[in-house]
Design a protein around this motif. Structure first.
Motif, mmCIF file in Angstrom:
data_model
loop_
_atom_site.group_PDB
_atom_site.id
_atom_site.type_symbol
_atom_site.label_atom_id
_atom_site.label_comp_id
_atom_site.label_asym_id
_atom_site.label_seq_id
_atom_site.Cartn_x
_atom_site.Cartn_y
_atom_site.Cartn_z
ATOM 1 N N ARG A 237 -3.329 6.066 -3.446
ATOM 2 C CA ARG A 237 -3.397 4.806 -2.702
ATOM 3 C C ARG A 237 -3.269 5.031 -1.197
ATOM 4 O O ARG A 237 -3.810 4.263 -0.400
ATOM 5 C CB ARG A 237 -2.277 3.858 -3.156
ATOM 6 N N LEU A 238 -2.528 6.070 -0.846
ATOM 7 C CA LEU A 238 -2.315 6.380 0.569
ATOM 8 C C LEU A 238 -3.396 7.289 1.129
ATOM 9 O O LEU A 238 -3.341 7.681 2.297
ATOM 10 C CB LEU A 238 -0.943 7.044 0.733
ATOM 11 N N GLY A 239 -4.373 7.633 0.305
ATOM 12 C CA GLY A 239 -5.450 8.506 0.747
ATOM 13 C C GLY A 239 -5.063 9.966 0.761
ATOM 14 O O GLY A 239 -5.689 10.776 1.455
ATOM 15 N N ILE A 240 -4.028 10.327 -0.023
ATOM 16 C CA ILE A 240 -3.545 11.708 -0.082
ATOM 17 C C ILE A 240 -3.970 12.318 -1.409
ATOM 18 O O ILE A 240 -3.670 11.776 -2.480
ATOM 19 C CB ILE A 240 -2.010 11.759 0.068
ATOM 20 N N ASP A 241 -4.648 13.436 -1.338
ATOM 21 C CA ASP A 241 -5.123 14.125 -2.538
ATOM 22 C C ASP A 241 -4.006 15.020 -3.057
ATOM 23 O O ASP A 241 -3.879 16.173 -2.654
ATOM 24 C CB ASP A 241 -6.370 14.945 -2.207
ATOM 25 N N GLY B 64 4.697 16.677 4.483
ATOM 26 C CA GLY B 64 5.046 15.268 4.414
ATOM 27 C C GLY B 64 3.812 14.383 4.422
ATOM 28 O O GLY B 64 2.748 14.778 4.904
ATOM 29 N N MET B 65 3.962 13.184 3.902
ATOM 30 C CA MET B 65 2.854 12.228 3.889
ATOM 31 C C MET B 65 2.356 11.938 5.306
ATOM 32 O O MET B 65 1.159 11.725 5.526
ATOM 33 C CB MET B 65 3.287 10.914 3.240
ATOM 34 N N ASP B 66 3.296 11.937 6.279
ATOM 35 C CA ASP B 66 2.900 11.582 7.644
ATOM 36 C C ASP B 66 1.981 12.622 8.284
ATOM 37 O O ASP B 66 1.331 12.337 9.291
ATOM 38 C CB ASP B 66 4.130 11.336 8.520
ATOM 39 N N GLU B 67 1.906 13.809 7.690
ATOM 40 C CA GLU B 67 0.977 14.825 8.187
ATOM 41 C C GLU B 67 -0.425 14.660 7.608
ATOM 42 O O GLU B 67 -1.389 15.205 8.152
ATOM 43 C CB GLU B 67 1.488 16.227 7.836
ATOM 44 N N LEU B 68 -0.527 13.926 6.512
ATOM 45 C CA LEU B 68 -1.788 13.862 5.772
ATOM 46 C C LEU B 68 -2.452 12.492 5.812
ATOM 47 O O LEU B 68 -3.625 12.361 5.449
ATOM 48 C CB LEU B 68 -1.551 14.248 4.305
ATOM 49 N N ALA B 69 -1.709 11.470 6.237
ATOM 50 C CA ALA B 69 -2.270 10.113 6.249
ATOM 51 C C ALA B 69 -1.661 9.329 7.410
ATOM 52 O O ALA B 69 -0.511 9.562 7.796
ATOM 53 C CB ALA B 69 -1.978 9.402 4.936
ATOM 54 N N ASP B 70 -2.433 8.419 7.950
ATOM 55 C CA ASP B 70 -1.982 7.586 9.060
ATOM 56 C C ASP B 70 -1.253 6.365 8.499
ATOM 57 O O ASP B 70 -1.786 5.252 8.468
ATOM 58 C CB ASP B 70 -3.176 7.158 9.915
ATOM 59 N N ASP C 17 2.888 4.500 7.931
ATOM 60 C CA ASP C 17 4.309 4.558 8.252
ATOM 61 C C ASP C 17 5.108 4.560 6.945
ATOM 62 O O ASP C 17 4.553 4.411 5.857
ATOM 63 C CB ASP C 17 4.731 3.420 9.180
ATOM 64 N N ARG C 18 6.404 4.732 7.069
ATOM 65 C CA ARG C 18 7.217 4.882 5.864
ATOM 66 C C ARG C 18 7.201 3.629 4.997
ATOM 67 O O ARG C 18 7.174 3.699 3.763
ATOM 68 C CB ARG C 18 8.662 5.240 6.244
ATOM 69 N N ALA C 19 7.222 2.459 5.626
ATOM 70 C CA ALA C 19 7.213 1.212 4.854
ATOM 71 C C ALA C 19 5.948 1.103 4.004
ATOM 72 O O ALA C 19 5.991 0.642 2.849
ATOM 73 C CB ALA C 19 7.329 0.009 5.792
ATOM 74 N N GLU C 20 4.814 1.532 4.557
ATOM 75 C CA GLU C 20 3.571 1.528 3.776
ATOM 76 C C GLU C 20 3.666 2.476 2.590
ATOM 77 O O GLU C 20 3.179 2.175 1.494
ATOM 78 C CB GLU C 20 2.403 1.935 4.670
ATOM 79 N N ALA C 21 4.292 3.627 2.811
ATOM 80 C CA ALA C 21 4.440 4.591 1.721
ATOM 81 C C ALA C 21 5.296 4.016 0.601
ATOM 82 O O ALA C 21 4.966 4.154 -0.583
ATOM 83 C CB ALA C 21 5.056 5.882 2.254
ATOM 84 N N VAL C 22 6.391 3.352 0.966
ATOM 85 C CA VAL C 22 7.259 2.748 -0.045
ATOM 86 C C VAL C 22 6.507 1.657 -0.812
ATOM 87 O O VAL C 22 6.584 1.570 -2.041
ATOM 88 C CB VAL C 22 8.537 2.173 0.598
ATOM 89 N N ARG C 23 5.767 0.827 -0.089
ATOM 90 C CA ARG C 23 4.997 -0.236 -0.764
ATOM 91 C C ARG C 23 3.976 0.362 -1.725
ATOM 92 O O ARG C 23 3.736 -0.192 -2.814
ATOM 93 C CB ARG C 23 4.303 -1.120 0.268
ATOM 94 N N ALA C 24 3.371 1.476 -1.364
ATOM 95 C CA ALA C 24 2.388 2.110 -2.246
ATOM 96 C C ALA C 24 3.046 2.608 -3.524
ATOM 97 O O ALA C 24 2.482 2.466 -4.621
ATOM 98 C CB ALA C 24 1.697 3.265 -1.527
#
Length: 285
Positions: free
Chosen positions: A123-127, A208-214, A216-223
């Protein structure tokens, strides 16, 4: 695979100390095995906490450094190596479900319960997926620096992005995990006694997710929460089960007063108790 059928609740991210978070995982298992709802949840560590694997040698911890840095130390009921969880860089989740509702083989249950985590990364665009081939360990006491195994280690861009573990009681299964949003290699290594790797080597192994997708942390938690919820809803809506898709989900679930009181008891009896935290199982009083 989808979630097992039955009644579920999603408990959205709460900020609590590590010993309380570990106690709540245990309480969720007790609730699930006692006829209450199964639980999916996300949570946040405050303050930063080092969780030790169930059988980990306490001599691997730099206790003085943790105290100076204000890092809590507790011990999980799951195995594996230690993980430093901070409130920004770590996104935690857990799933507690009756044991009879998931496969009896550990790896089969693990893959079923990891399904929504892999979907959250997508969902976050991370493979992200299980590592394709084994990678040698760098430092056994640290979860993220252990051998990477194709059966259970999740990587993205060739580096580990999630540490997941599972334990089983007689009547329940708990799986919890640490998803790396942002990597603070120095803080992680400082919690261990004389690790043989430096921060550069750590970052070559962990991403970390922040290196692979644009995001923020709140978006990651929601995903993660959305993926867990969709996984549960797909399971209880399935017509393949023996009950024809029976089940329900509370999308904004919460703990009962009795559960919170039980968790506080477990914190004192176990997760903040020096005999539990600072000794291996066979050495405890």
């Amino acid at each position: 695979m989808t979630a097992p059928e039955g009644d579920w609740r999603l408990i959205r991210e709460e900020r609590r100390p590590g010993p309380m978070q570990m106690a709540l995982d245990e309480v969720a298992a007790e609730t699930a095995s006692g006829g209450g709802p199964a639980t999916v949840r996300t949570y946040r560590w405050d303050p930063t906490c080092l969780t030790l694997g169930y059988g980990q040698d306490p001599e691997t911890v730099d206790w003085a450094a943790c105290e100076r840095a204000g890092v809590d130390v507790t011990r999980r009921r799951t195995g594996g190596g230690g993980i430093v969880h901070d409130s920004h860089g770590d996104v935690a989740y857990s799933i507690a479900v009756p044991a009879e509702d998931v496969p009896g083989k550990l790896l089969d249950a693990y893959h079923q319960l990891c399904e929504p985590i892999l979907e959250a990364f997508a969902r976050l665009g991370i493979d992200a997926d299980y590592v394709e081939e084994a990678v040698p360990e760098l430092y056994h006491p640290a979860c993220y620096l252990r051998e990477l195994h194709p059966a259970h280690d999740v990587v993205a861009a060739g580096r580990k992005i999630a540490g997941n573990a599972q334990y089983r009681t007689r009547d329940a299964v708990v799986q919890h995990g640490s998803l790396s949003f942002s990597v603070d290699a120095d803080a992680h290594l400082d919690a261990f006694a004389d690790p043989p790797v430096d921060s550069t080597t750590f970052r070559e192994r962990v991403v970390g997710m922040d290196e692979l997708a644009d995001v923020d942390r709140a978006e990651a938690v929601r995903a993660v929460e959305a993926s867990l919820l969709e996984w549960v809803e797909a399971g209880i809506g399935s017509e393949d089960g023996p009950e024809g898709g029976d089940g329900s989900v509370d999308r904004d679930g919460s703990w009962t007063d009795a559960e919170l009181e039980r968790a506080r008891e477990l914190v004192e009896e176990r997760y903040r108790d020096d005999d539990w935290v600072r000794s291996r199982p066979g050495d405890r009083k």
